[in-house]
Structures are given as structure tokens and as C-alpha cells.
Design an enzyme around this catalytic site. Sequence first.
Site, mmCIF file in Angstrom:
data_model
loop_
_atom_site.group_PDB
_atom_site.id
_atom_site.type_symbol
_atom_site.label_atom_id
_atom_site.label_comp_id
_atom_site.label_asym_id
_atom_site.label_seq_id
_atom_site.Cartn_x
_atom_site.Cartn_y
_atom_site.Cartn_z
ATOM 1 N N PHE A 42 -47.796 -74.788 -52.453
ATOM 2 C CA PHE A 42 -48.823 -75.109 -51.452
ATOM 3 C C PHE A 42 -50.035 -74.205 -51.673
ATOM 4 O O PHE A 42 -49.879 -73.051 -52.083
ATOM 5 C CB PHE A 42 -48.287 -74.860 -50.039
ATOM 6 C CG PHE A 42 -47.201 -75.815 -49.605
ATOM 7 C CD1 PHE A 42 -45.889 -75.641 -50.018
ATOM 8 C CD2 PHE A 42 -47.485 -76.879 -48.768
ATOM 9 C CE1 PHE A 42 -44.884 -76.518 -49.620
ATOM 10 C CE2 PHE A 42 -46.496 -77.765 -48.356
ATOM 11 C CZ PHE A 42 -45.188 -77.584 -48.792
ATOM 12 N N THR A 49 -41.940 -76.697 -54.035
ATOM 13 C CA THR A 49 -43.292 -77.234 -53.835
ATOM 14 C C THR A 49 -44.261 -76.063 -53.731
ATOM 15 O O THR A 49 -43.979 -75.079 -53.036
ATOM 16 C CB THR A 49 -43.371 -78.115 -52.575
ATOM 17 O OG1 THR A 49 -42.444 -79.197 -52.725
ATOM 18 C CG2 THR A 49 -44.767 -78.707 -52.391
HETATM 19 O O1 LIG Z 1 -43.349 -84.546 -45.692
HETATM 20 C C1 LIG Z 1 -43.273 -83.310 -45.612
HETATM 21 O O2 LIG Z 1 -42.392 -82.737 -44.979
HETATM 22 C C2 LIG Z 1 -44.265 -82.514 -46.308
HETATM 23 O O3 LIG Z 1 -44.445 -81.370 -45.979
HETATM 24 C C3 LIG Z 1 -45.015 -83.128 -47.461
HETATM 25 C C4 LIG Z 1 -44.382 -82.873 -48.824
HETATM 26 C C5 LIG Z 1 -45.385 -83.289 -49.951
HETATM 27 O O4 LIG Z 1 -46.472 -83.757 -49.683
HETATM 28 O O5 LIG Z 1 -45.018 -83.131 -51.109
HETATM 29 C C6 LIG Z 1 -44.142 -81.434 -48.988
HETATM 30 C C7 LIG Z 1 -43.061 -80.949 -49.604
HETATM 31 C C8 LIG Z 1 -42.052 -81.830 -50.226
HETATM 32 O O6 LIG Z 1 -42.342 -81.802 -51.597
HETATM 33 C C9 LIG Z 1 -42.129 -83.209 -49.732
HETATM 34 C C10 LIG Z 1 -43.186 -83.652 -49.031
#
Ligand SMILES: O=C(O)C(=O)C[C@]1(C(=O)O)C=C[C@@H](O)C=C1
Length: 384
Positions: A271, A269
Site C-alpha cells: 500500500f 499487498t
Molecule cells: O477489498 C479489500 O479488502 C481491499 O482492501 C482491497 C484490496 C485490493 O485492492 O487489492 C486490498 C488487498 C487485497 O489484495 C485485496 C483487495
Amino acid sequence: MAASRVSNLTHYSIFQSSPSDAGLPTSFKVVEAHSKRYRNISIQASLQRENEPNNNFQALESQSSLGDFQSDVVSKDPNTLPRPLSSTQLSSSVSDRSRLRVAYQGVRGAYSESAAQKAYPNCEAVPCEQFDTAFEAVERWLVDRAVLPIENSLGGSIHRNYDLLLRHSLHIVGEVKYAVRHCLLANHGVKIEDLKRVLSHPQALAQCENTLTRLGLVREAVDDTAGAAKHVAFHKLEDAGAVASSAAAEIYGLNILAQDIQDDSDNITRFLMLAREPIIPGTDRAFKTSIVFSLEEGPGVLFKALAVFALRQINLTKIESRPLRKQPLRGSDDNNTKYFDYLFYVDFEASMADQSAQNALGHLNEFATFLRVLGSYPVDTSMA
Ligand SMILES: O=C(O)C(=O)C[C@]1(C(=O)O)C=C[C@@H](O)C=C1
């Protein structure tokens, strides 16, 4: 179009046409005025901090102004853990601590919290209920930065944050990539065969599609992965599990039934790091610039827009289109057909300090109906 010049590097984000074009709320102007009041005081500090490769800020205190938040405490009782900041609590007093405070969406144990710690080591990560709350917390000086997910290698874009980037006046000052490794969690004594449903963030559920289908579990979407773990633990559920991190298992006292359940082992992911002030773009390392623009309707207009980068050998790393909400349909001159109108978000591999990037944006500005630079920031090469 009332646009300032691209060459004004420190104020490049003001490079935009009428806010009404982009569907901005009326509160936009108030926030802008508020942040301008402090601009001169904070700009030096923020520029200095962002340009340090590893921000190590000394912790002067461990107790947060949000009351019960203690970043180092690991507890098995969800009631003793910090409550996420909600939009109604945003009027709380501003903290005077020197440790960098970084807002993230979710509760403790969320991947976003780990990403905030990776982006700003030794920061005080401040949980927020919603993405909007994290944006507002920065704008109202309750925290210094926000770290929010923008895209995932399996699930794709997090559209809500694209929309919020435009609605708010924050600047992208960095990016951080985080390897997300999902676990299937349940209360102690509960076996995989006992589970009928599974709770998690929609992105996390999508990233584990194959495993969850194989197990025949009904998916239930909640605000964040750690929140799902907290819910399962708090309600002592025996028919439901959660998809969340191993950190969440530890914090909420759950058992790890399966590890690495994402469909692809490379589940990354990306950020964004957001601040009230932009950083001074450099040329000393790889930089990326994020912009948003809209165009007139017509054949080849998007082609022409993308050509301003291709002509200068500037590589694009991401393109995303979002509907222009306040003005969803527009007519064509030739017939009565109504089209959706779009905003285009583009990331390109160049710094705003590069002449070629300045020229490309100057060129785009000649025919774009709206253009805003969201930020120019160092590329996270940690997973290259
Ligand atoms: O729910 C979490 O733990 C988050 O940090 C959010 C979140 C997102 O919004 O994509 C962040 C990373 C992962 O891809 C899954 C969920």
C-alpha cells in the site's frame, strides 16, 4: 519542457512538463492552487509526523464528523456501521480534530483499513467508496492521509491507482506491506456444499483462483472484500459466500467456512501512504523513490532511460507501463503505423537526497518528454 530543477528537494514533485501531456483533468490546476494556499501552514507538521517511525497521535474524540463512524465499535448489524464517503459527500465540513484521519477504499473490515492502521497506528480510518474519493478527501482537507493498494504479490498491479497518482497532485510519503489472509465466509448454517457463487474484490478473487476453481464457485466482483461480506450478511444469502478477512466475519456476523484460501501463503499487498505534502527525503535509512515519465518513440529509448539508473548502480524495484490516455496513438516518421503511447512508472532504491539519484533524474530529464517525482519515502522493511 517547463521543468523545475531536481535539486529543489522539497518541491521535487513540481518536476513536470505540461500537464496536458499526461492527460490531467482541468480540475488539476484548481486543486494545486488550493493546496498551495495551505502549503506553508501544513508543511512543518506533516514533515514532522512522517519522519516519526511510529505515528502515535492522541485521540481527542471518538466520534467522526462523517456522522456515525466509530472506529472501535464492532457490530453485527450492517445498518449501524459507518457508510463509506462518496464523492458527493466530499463537501462536508472539515474536521478540527488532532487525531490523524486516514482515508481508505472500502467499508469496515477491508484489508485497506488494516493497512491504514498498520501505517498510522491509532489513526482514525475513514472509509471511502472509491479510490478517487480517497484521493479527493486528502486534497480537500477532509482527511490527512490516504492509504491505497498499489500491487499484490499474486494479483500484480492495481492499475487504477497508478492512473490516479498521475491525475491527482498527492505525494507518496511511505509504503506499507500487509499480509493478506483470505477466508471463505457465509451466513451461519450455510455449508460449503450449499454455495454456488462467491462475492469479493476482483484482486481477492484472483488471489484465491485455485481454491475457488476447485470448489466450482461462480465469481462475482464487488468493490471490496468487506463490502462482499456485508452484502452476503445483509441479504441473508444462502447460495453465496464472500472472500474476505476474519475481521469482516466478526464485524458482519458471518461464519468462517475456510481459512487461508489464497493460492500462496505469502500473499502480500503493498500500500502507498499519500499526503498533500512531500516528506524531506533522508539518507539515515533505506529510501525508495517513485517517478513517472514518458519518452519519444524510437529504438532503444527505454533502454537509454533505464541506463541512467544502471550507470549509477541504482537498483530498480518496480516498472509499470500505462497507456497515455488523452493521446493513445502516435505515428511513426518512417511509415503510417500508429503506436500506443505509454507512461512509465519506476520505483528505484535511492533517496532524492542522494546525489546519484539527483544525477540520474537530471540525466533522464534531458530526453524524457515528461517527468514527475511522485515521492521519496522510507522502504517498509517489516516483511523483508
Ligand atoms: O477489498 C479489500 O479488502 C481491499 O482492501 C482491497 C484490496 C485490493 O485492492 O487489492 C486490498 C488487498 C487485497 O489484495 C485485496 C483487495
